[in-house]
Scaffold this active site. Sequence first.
Site, PDB file in Angstrom:
ATOM      1  N   LYS A   8       0.856  -1.195   0.000  1.00 11.36           N
ATOM      2  CA  LYS A   8       0.000   0.000   0.000  1.00 11.36           C
ATOM      3  C   LYS A   8       0.891   1.244   0.000  1.00 11.36           C
ATOM      4  CE  LYS A   8      -3.786   1.901   2.861  1.00 11.36           C
ATOM      5  NZ  LYS A   8      -4.522   1.706   4.132  1.00 11.36           N
ATOM      6  N   SER A  62      -9.434   1.801   3.282  1.00  9.85           N
ATOM      7  CA  SER A  62      -8.566   2.525   2.391  1.00  9.85           C
ATOM      8  C   SER A  62      -7.584   1.645   1.602  1.00  9.85           C
ATOM      9  CB  SER A  62      -7.780   3.579   3.170  1.00  9.85           C
ATOM     10  OG  SER A  62      -6.991   2.973   4.171  1.00  9.85           O
ATOM     11  N   SER A  73      -9.896  -0.654   7.366  1.00  9.78           N
ATOM     12  CA  SER A  73      -9.201  -0.411   6.094  1.00  9.78           C
ATOM     13  C   SER A  73      -8.471  -1.611   5.499  1.00  9.78           C
ATOM     14  CB  SER A  73      -8.215   0.748   6.230  1.00  9.78           C
ATOM     15  OG  SER A  73      -8.907   1.970   6.144  1.00  9.78           O
TER      16      SER A  73
END
Lengths: 472, 106
Positions: A74, A149, A173
């Site tokens: 990420k 996210s 997330s």
Amino acid sequence: MKTDLSLRKIIGLLQKGEVSALDLVKAYLEQIEAYNKKLNVYLSVNTKVLALAKTIHGKPDARYPLLGIPIAIKDIFLTKNLRTTAASLVLDDYIPAYSATVVTKLEEAGAIVLGKTNLDAWCHGSSTETSDYGPTKNPWNINHLPGGSSGGSAVAVATDLAPAAMGTETAGSVRGPAAWCGIVGLKPTYGRVSRYGVIAMGSSLDSPGPLTKTVEDAAIILNVIAGKDPNDATTSPTNFDDYTNELEKGVKDLKIGIARDYLLPNMDSKVKDLIISAAKLFEKLGAKVDLVKTLDPRFAISVYTVVQRSEVSSNLSRYDGIRYGRDRKYFGQEAKRRIMLGTFTLSTGYHDKYYKKAQKVRTLFIDDFNKVFKKYDLLIGPTMPGPAPKIGVTEGQAMFGEMADVLTEPTSISGLPGISVPCGFVDGLPIGLNIFGPQFSEGIILRTAYAYEQSTSWHKQKPVDFKKVIIL
Amino acid sequence: MANKTEITFTSESTAKIADLAKLKVEKKEENYLAKQFNQTLEVIDGLNKLNTQNIPETSQVTGLKNVFREDVVDKKRSLTQKEALSNSKKVHNGFFVVKAVFDSES
């Protein structure tokens, strides 16, 4: 070379010498070339990845358990000499001078960073729609959100653009996008995994965790990334054993509670049915299962919003564009909204009313969980209240993320670990089962999730919608 | 869980918060943001439904206290001057260039 294999299978192939690190990297680069543009998964692909793969000799072993394995990260983890943006234009041209501990640990285990995946800018959201680089698409239906996210990481794994990926969870997330994309997402206990070099959002909440195709793969990665880090004083000295050794132990000795209040009154009954079916399966596998009352998870929305906004306002005050990045006028709408509300909740005259009150209610949640976990080993519930909604739904909704993450927020504010595993479909979109427990119960959570996964076939279903050719 | 709030954001109070947070907010954005902040406060005020008398505030969820390290420089963690400056847009003789803090005329 197929790219739909689990980490465990790939490790096996590497150990037998049937594939090389270079074969793997080439295969994933081809898959990225084919689908990345359509799905918007990677913000940066590591240009050195082929050269790195060529330097790898030897096979995965106890010292280098991930030798030659490409992995997606990420874009909130700092990666030395590889652009890191947090999906915000503020950091559009930022090249870190050091790597996050998680990245260093993965690389020391032999993994190769394939690229950096899309997210809600600064992790502010549950949709990947607030990314300054556009939303990632849900591979089960590309008109729907992937969740966030860590949306880019979830889609990378679901569409075989990476065998596994790293995400971070502040509240939902990792587990949320895993649920909406039909894969496994593990949120470890707060402090189990180092936050050093992770661009901070809510420092009392942020927990890095893996997104994988199988439960076993999550255990393999957790083994590598867990542990005390001298560079993060909030990491725990609590010991842990090889998490993969837990997997086969079954659930016969466990008391599992169905979190009654997590089956929300306005929730789609088809989601509730899937959770009840999962509970029945655990009973069949020998666990003792009861309906359990907990504090209403909806209060956690308020606690989480105040704590997170306050911490955001403090953490994002460092971005002044002087030492790195660009100045504050590049912050997007969502970041501005969060920074400003946090500035308000910490301001003179309002601090007691909001921040202190929220931290007191946070204690109520912790106490409530402590009480429940005296009687039960684990709780289960849905990860998200429903399947992935359509792209565009977050527009103008100041609280979309907080509302969507209502079922993961109580555990996040209490620092608890949890895993989301695929448990069925509603309207053709995947649903996740959230299995959560007391702090540092990752071993029990993983073996329970493994027992469920081995008795079901949901995780074997693969999205096909994203492969359709659209003729304009 | 919408609740009646005691505090209402206006475009003026929104502008003040923006100033405190060093953010530039356009005049037309102020009203929009104020409305959104009010929506958020309605949800947050749900906290008042819970009695927290004599309940301590959470400060650290896993119970860690006073985590110290040896007071020695860890060279592995330190950046070289060149590395530290590598992302800066304006550098002068090995230093960051910052905007003047005080007005030049006073």
